[in-house]
Design a protein around this motif. Structure first.
Motif, PDB file in Angstrom:
ATOM      1  N   GLU A   1      39.686 -43.182  42.734  1.00 35.00           N
ATOM      2  CA  GLU A   1      38.464 -42.596  43.303  1.00 35.00           C
ATOM      3  C   GLU A   1      37.245 -42.915  42.441  1.00 35.00           C
ATOM      4  OE1 GLU A   1      39.238 -38.439  43.687  1.00 35.00           O
ATOM      5  OE2 GLU A   1      40.635 -38.709  45.360  1.00 35.00           O
ATOM      6  N   LEU A   2      37.398 -42.826  41.132  1.00 33.79           N
ATOM      7  CA  LEU A   2      36.285 -43.146  40.235  1.00 33.79           C
ATOM      8  C   LEU A   2      35.888 -44.615  40.340  1.00 33.79           C
ATOM      9  CD1 LEU A   2      37.275 -41.098  37.067  1.00 33.79           C
ATOM     10  CD2 LEU A   2      35.392 -40.642  38.643  1.00 33.79           C
ATOM     11  N   TYR A   3      36.873 -45.487  40.486  1.00 31.88           N
ATOM     12  CA  TYR A   3      36.593 -46.918  40.634  1.00 31.88           C
ATOM     13  C   TYR A   3      35.821 -47.177  41.917  1.00 31.88           C
ATOM     14  CZ  TYR A   3      37.399 -51.846  41.517  1.00 31.88           C
ATOM     15  OH  TYR A   3      37.227 -53.166  41.809  1.00 31.88           O
ATOM     16  N   GLN A   4      36.254 -46.561  43.025  1.00 34.19           N
ATOM     17  CA  GLN A   4      35.554 -46.749  44.298  1.00 34.19           C
ATOM     18  C   GLN A   4      34.129 -46.187  44.229  1.00 34.19           C
ATOM     19  OE1 GLN A   4      36.705 -48.669  46.589  1.00 34.19           O
ATOM     20  NE2 GLN A   4      38.687 -48.875  45.560  1.00 34.19           N
ATOM     21  N   LEU A   5      33.968 -45.049  43.575  1.00 38.80           N
ATOM     22  CA  LEU A   5      32.639 -44.461  43.406  1.00 38.80           C
ATOM     23  C   LEU A   5      31.742 -45.385  42.590  1.00 38.80           C
ATOM     24  CD1 LEU A   5      30.667 -42.072  43.694  1.00 38.80           C
ATOM     25  CD2 LEU A   5      31.686 -41.134  41.617  1.00 38.80           C
ATOM     26  N   ALA A   6      32.281 -45.953  41.527  1.00 42.05           N
ATOM     27  CA  ALA A   6      31.503 -46.872  40.690  1.00 42.05           C
ATOM     28  C   ALA A   6      31.079 -48.106  41.483  1.00 42.05           C
ATOM     29  CB  ALA A   6      32.306 -47.270  39.459  1.00 42.05           C
ATOM     30  N   ARG A   7      31.967 -48.617  42.324  1.00 40.81           N
ATOM     31  CA  ARG A   7      31.619 -49.775  43.154  1.00 40.81           C
ATOM     32  C   ARG A   7      30.479 -49.424  44.127  1.00 40.81           C
ATOM     33  NH1 ARG A   7      35.137 -54.506  43.210  1.00 40.81           N
ATOM     34  NH2 ARG A   7      33.649 -55.071  44.799  1.00 40.81           N
ATOM     35  N   ARG A   8      30.570 -48.248  44.757  1.00 41.42           N
ATOM     36  CA  ARG A   8      29.515 -47.829  45.693  1.00 41.42           C
ATOM     37  C   ARG A   8      28.185 -47.634  44.962  1.00 41.42           C
ATOM     38  NH1 ARG A   8      33.402 -44.076  47.612  1.00 41.42           N
ATOM     39  NH2 ARG A   8      32.072 -42.386  46.896  1.00 41.42           N
ATOM     40  N   LEU A   9      28.232 -47.023  43.786  1.00 41.89           N
ATOM     41  CA  LEU A   9      26.998 -46.820  43.015  1.00 41.89           C
ATOM     42  C   LEU A   9      26.390 -48.148  42.572  1.00 41.89           C
ATOM     43  CD1 LEU A   9      27.971 -43.724  40.841  1.00 41.89           C
ATOM     44  CD2 LEU A   9      26.370 -43.803  42.762  1.00 41.89           C
ATOM     45  N   ASP A  10      27.237 -49.107  42.226  1.00 45.23           N
ATOM     46  CA  ASP A  10      26.744 -50.427  41.842  1.00 45.23           C
ATOM     47  C   ASP A  10      26.052 -51.102  43.023  1.00 45.23           C
ATOM     48  OD1 ASP A  10      26.512 -52.552  39.893  1.00 45.23           O
ATOM     49  OD2 ASP A  10      27.971 -53.643  41.137  1.00 45.23           O
ATOM     50  N   ASP A  11      26.645 -50.982  44.213  1.00 41.80           N
ATOM     51  CA  ASP A  11      26.014 -51.542  45.411  1.00 41.80           C
ATOM     52  C   ASP A  11      24.671 -50.864  45.687  1.00 41.80           C
ATOM     53  OD1 ASP A  11      28.139 -53.255  45.779  1.00 41.80           O
ATOM     54  OD2 ASP A  11      29.136 -51.982  47.268  1.00 41.80           O
ATOM     55  N   ARG A  12      24.618 -49.560  45.505  1.00 43.24           N
ATOM     56  CA  ARG A  12      23.363 -48.842  45.725  1.00 43.24           C
ATOM     57  C   ARG A  12      22.293 -49.274  44.731  1.00 43.24           C
ATOM     58  NH1 ARG A  12      25.670 -42.744  46.898  1.00 43.24           N
ATOM     59  NH2 ARG A  12      26.649 -43.278  48.882  1.00 43.24           N
ATOM     60  N   MET A  13      22.689 -49.456  43.461  1.00 39.59           N
ATOM     61  CA  MET A  13      21.721 -49.913  42.453  1.00 39.59           C
ATOM     62  C   MET A  13      21.197 -51.303  42.799  1.00 39.59           C
ATOM     63  SD  MET A  13      20.900 -47.728  40.202  1.00 39.59           S
ATOM     64  CE  MET A  13      20.097 -48.824  39.070  1.00 39.59           C
ATOM     65  N   ASP A  14      22.083 -52.173  43.294  1.00 39.67           N
ATOM     66  CA  ASP A  14      21.625 -53.502  43.709  1.00 39.67           C
ATOM     67  C   ASP A  14      20.578 -53.389  44.820  1.00 39.67           C
ATOM     68  OD1 ASP A  14      23.301 -54.718  41.900  1.00 39.67           O
ATOM     69  OD2 ASP A  14      24.885 -55.114  43.368  1.00 39.67           O
ATOM     70  N   THR A  15      20.826 -52.496  45.782  1.00 37.21           N
ATOM     71  CA  THR A  15      19.893 -52.302  46.889  1.00 37.21           C
ATOM     72  C   THR A  15      18.564 -51.765  46.386  1.00 37.21           C
ATOM     73  OG1 THR A  15      21.745 -51.856  48.372  1.00 37.21           O
ATOM     74  CG2 THR A  15      19.563 -51.144  49.106  1.00 37.21           C
ATOM     75  N   VAL A  16      18.602 -50.768  45.515  1.00 36.74           N
ATOM     76  CA  VAL A  16      17.369 -50.192  44.970  1.00 36.74           C
ATOM     77  C   VAL A  16      16.595 -51.257  44.199  1.00 36.74           C
ATOM     78  CG1 VAL A  16      16.466 -48.546  43.281  1.00 36.74           C
ATOM     79  CG2 VAL A  16      18.196 -47.811  44.920  1.00 36.74           C
ATOM     80  N   GLU A  17      17.275 -52.048  43.403  1.00 35.31           N
ATOM     81  CA  GLU A  17      16.588 -53.098  42.635  1.00 35.31           C
ATOM     82  C   GLU A  17      15.965 -54.140  43.550  1.00 35.31           C
ATOM     83  OE1 GLU A  17      19.448 -54.529  39.813  1.00 35.31           O
ATOM     84  OE2 GLU A  17      19.067 -52.879  38.427  1.00 35.31           O
ATOM     85  N   ARG A  18      16.660 -54.495  44.626  1.00 35.67           N
ATOM     86  CA  ARG A  18      16.085 -55.461  45.573  1.00 35.67           C
ATOM     87  C   ARG A  18      14.843 -54.886  46.250  1.00 35.67           C
ATOM     88  NH1 ARG A  18      21.338 -56.241  47.322  1.00 35.67           N
ATOM     89  NH2 ARG A  18      20.864 -55.143  49.258  1.00 35.67           N
ATOM     90  N   LEU A  19      14.894 -53.600  46.625  1.00 36.03           N
ATOM     91  CA  LEU A  19      13.732 -52.970  47.268  1.00 36.03           C
ATOM     92  C   LEU A  19      12.541 -52.896  46.323  1.00 36.03           C
ATOM     93  CD1 LEU A  19      15.501 -50.085  49.185  1.00 36.03           C
ATOM     94  CD2 LEU A  19      14.424 -52.116  50.186  1.00 36.03           C
ATOM     95  N   VAL A  20      12.796 -52.499  45.091  1.00 31.84           N
ATOM     96  CA  VAL A  20      11.707 -52.402  44.112  1.00 31.84           C
ATOM     97  C   VAL A  20      11.154 -53.786  43.809  1.00 31.84           C
ATOM     98  CG1 VAL A  20      11.146 -51.765  41.733  1.00 31.84           C
ATOM     99  CG2 VAL A  20      12.531 -50.226  43.131  1.00 31.84           C
TER     100      VAL A  20
END
Length: 99
Positions: free
Chosen positions: A42-61
């Protein structure tokens, strides 16, 4: 009472019992439980989702501000991707053998 009647049972019964007791303790404490494995997954899957979200935020910024420089690790470094693929493969093998 003769000392050999006390020492002999201690050596023949007490010493093997003591050794086997601690070997058993060592073997049971050295493994992770299925609950631990589920939590790690579960922690691994959460980390993967958070990494994807950070990529999205960085692309938007970065699209709003051309001077933006991401401070974290780059998303698509081959060394990181290779480790993630290996981890995904190990998880898939583990799930395949568990079924």
């Amino acid at each position: 009472m003769d000392p050999e009647f006390v020492i002999l049972p201690m050596v023949l019964i007490g010493l093997p019992w003591l050794i086997l007791h601690y070997v058993t303790k060592w073997k049971t404490s050295a493994t992770i439980t299925t609950d631990d494995e589920v939590l790690l997954d579960e922690l691994y899957q959460l980390a993967r989702r958070l990494d994807d979200r950070m990529d999205t935020v960085e692309r938007l910024v970065a699209s709003d501000n051309p001077e933006f420089q991401p401070k974290r690790l780059q998303a698509n470094l081959e060394a990181d991707n290779q480790q993630l693929r290996e981890l995904d493969r190990l998880i898939a093998e583990k799930k395949g053998t568990a079924k």
